[in-house]
Design a protein around this motif. Sequence first.
Motif, PDB file in Angstrom:
ATOM      1  N   ASP A 272     -83.812  74.204  37.422  1.00  0.00           N
ATOM      2  CA  ASP A 272     -84.025  73.600  38.989  1.00  0.00           C
ATOM      3  C   ASP A 272     -83.433  72.231  38.639  1.00  0.00           C
ATOM      4  O   ASP A 272     -83.315  71.566  39.586  1.00  0.00           O
ATOM      5  CB  ASP A 272     -85.104  73.876  39.867  1.00  0.00           C
ATOM      6  CG  ASP A 272     -84.815  75.683  40.348  1.00  0.00           C
ATOM      7  OD1 ASP A 272     -83.709  75.965  40.298  1.00  0.00           O
ATOM      8  OD2 ASP A 272     -85.916  76.123  40.709  1.00  0.00           O
ATOM      9  N   ILE A 273     -84.540  71.926  37.391  1.00  0.00           N
ATOM     10  CA  ILE A 273     -84.579  70.424  37.719  1.00  0.00           C
ATOM     11  C   ILE A 273     -83.179  69.364  37.356  1.00  0.00           C
ATOM     12  O   ILE A 273     -83.510  68.169  37.621  1.00  0.00           O
ATOM     13  CB  ILE A 273     -85.979  69.981  36.406  1.00  0.00           C
ATOM     14  CG1 ILE A 273     -87.068  70.715  37.034  1.00  0.00           C
ATOM     15  CG2 ILE A 273     -85.879  67.812  35.976  1.00  0.00           C
ATOM     16  CD1 ILE A 273     -88.399  70.338  36.103  1.00  0.00           C
ATOM     17  N   ILE A 274     -82.449  70.400  36.240  1.00  0.00           N
ATOM     18  CA  ILE A 274     -81.068  70.011  35.952  1.00  0.00           C
ATOM     19  C   ILE A 274     -80.338  69.536  37.384  1.00  0.00           C
ATOM     20  O   ILE A 274     -79.745  68.676  37.314  1.00  0.00           O
ATOM     21  CB  ILE A 274     -80.356  71.225  35.065  1.00  0.00           C
ATOM     22  CG1 ILE A 274     -81.037  70.742  33.863  1.00  0.00           C
ATOM     23  CG2 ILE A 274     -79.314  70.107  35.339  1.00  0.00           C
ATOM     24  CD1 ILE A 274     -81.107  72.076  33.207  1.00  0.00           C
ATOM     25  N   LYS A 275     -80.479  71.249  38.254  1.00  0.00           N
ATOM     26  CA  LYS A 275     -79.788  70.407  39.384  1.00  0.00           C
ATOM     27  C   LYS A 275     -80.282  69.233  40.640  1.00  0.00           C
ATOM     28  O   LYS A 275     -79.313  68.825  41.053  1.00  0.00           O
ATOM     29  CB  LYS A 275     -80.116  71.916  39.467  1.00  0.00           C
ATOM     30  CG  LYS A 275     -79.034  72.138  41.271  1.00  0.00           C
ATOM     31  CD  LYS A 275     -79.866  73.868  41.734  1.00  0.00           C
ATOM     32  CE  LYS A 275     -78.787  73.894  42.889  1.00  0.00           C
ATOM     33  NZ  LYS A 275     -78.261  75.454  43.634  1.00  0.00           N
ATOM     34  N   LYS A 276     -81.601  68.755  40.738  1.00  0.00           N
ATOM     35  CA  LYS A 276     -81.459  68.539  41.301  1.00  0.00           C
ATOM     36  C   LYS A 276     -81.133  66.500  41.051  1.00  0.00           C
ATOM     37  O   LYS A 276     -80.752  65.985  41.357  1.00  0.00           O
ATOM     38  CB  LYS A 276     -83.438  68.089  40.998  1.00  0.00           C
ATOM     39  CG  LYS A 276     -84.104  68.701  42.329  1.00  0.00           C
ATOM     40  CD  LYS A 276     -85.717  68.939  42.531  1.00  0.00           C
ATOM     41  CE  LYS A 276     -86.483  70.293  43.226  1.00  0.00           C
ATOM     42  NZ  LYS A 276     -87.050  70.630  42.793  1.00  0.00           N
ATOM     43  N   SER A 277     -81.843  66.804  39.607  1.00  0.00           N
ATOM     44  CA  SER A 277     -81.000  65.188  38.752  1.00  0.00           C
ATOM     45  C   SER A 277     -79.218  64.998  39.122  1.00  0.00           C
ATOM     46  O   SER A 277     -78.722  64.309  39.421  1.00  0.00           O
ATOM     47  CB  SER A 277     -80.869  64.532  37.097  1.00  0.00           C
ATOM     48  OG  SER A 277     -80.282  66.263  36.680  1.00  0.00           O
ATOM     49  N   PHE A 278     -78.691  66.141  39.252  1.00  0.00           N
ATOM     50  CA  PHE A 278     -76.807  66.277  39.604  1.00  0.00           C
ATOM     51  C   PHE A 278     -77.415  65.862  40.768  1.00  0.00           C
ATOM     52  O   PHE A 278     -76.276  64.497  41.616  1.00  0.00           O
ATOM     53  CB  PHE A 278     -76.536  67.308  39.056  1.00  0.00           C
ATOM     54  CG  PHE A 278     -76.378  68.013  38.082  1.00  0.00           C
ATOM     55  CD1 PHE A 278     -75.416  66.180  37.065  1.00  0.00           C
ATOM     56  CD2 PHE A 278     -76.372  68.906  37.355  1.00  0.00           C
ATOM     57  CE1 PHE A 278     -75.479  66.643  35.955  1.00  0.00           C
ATOM     58  CE2 PHE A 278     -75.836  69.210  35.506  1.00  0.00           C
ATOM     59  CZ  PHE A 278     -75.683  68.276  34.772  1.00  0.00           C
TER      60      PHE A 278
END
Length: 227
Positions: free
Chosen positions: A174-180
């Motif tokens: 979820d954190i990776i997704k937010k950065s993208f």
Amino acid sequence: MEKTTATRNLNSLITKVEAARLKISEYHIVKIIGISKYSTAEDIKTLYEVGQRAFGENKVQDLKDKMQTLDEFPIEWHFVGTLQKNKINNLIDLNPTLVHSLDSLDLAIELNKKLEAKNKKMSCLLQINSAFEDTKSGVDPKEAVDIYKKIINLCPNIILKGVMSIGANVEDEDIIKKSFQLTKKIYEELVPLGARYCSMGMSNDFELAIACGSNLIRVGSTLFKNL
């Protein structure tokens, strides 16, 4: 590298990229850059012969060496590493297709000055630190649109083609997704200013990056494994 291995790696990657992009739209095209920094010129040549056309290096000297070794092949070369100011002139002389790592206004002004002196232009992406990690280069997302516009106005020899970011270095998807998603949101604001590439996603997270709107991925180990 065996041609059979290279073919298998490339086909497997293309299959995954196709599946990911089609979930968005049949019109969503994704460009693949093979990151060859840990690989030999011979491995690049083998992958080129089975259909991979674009490769990226993260050191100016490595880029130069591989370009010279493989100069008979019309390879599309990209520079993806941190650009040190003392290496700018060397990089300009190599004339890469795209520089992915323009990570500050200060660097852009210095690059533009040296491009003007050589009467050359260079295509670049603005690197954004969307993961807010101290270990990553890139501009603050809150300032990205403003800096992009400043580069357009102050640096006429730099042709901005879009943005680049590296996904958050964490296990939590979820954190990776937010950065993208943050990079994609900034990219969409910049499309009216000519942005064409939203460069996100590496070997470990390119499918998630494509799901978040990436149209240019930078993969190394996925293409070069078992070689």
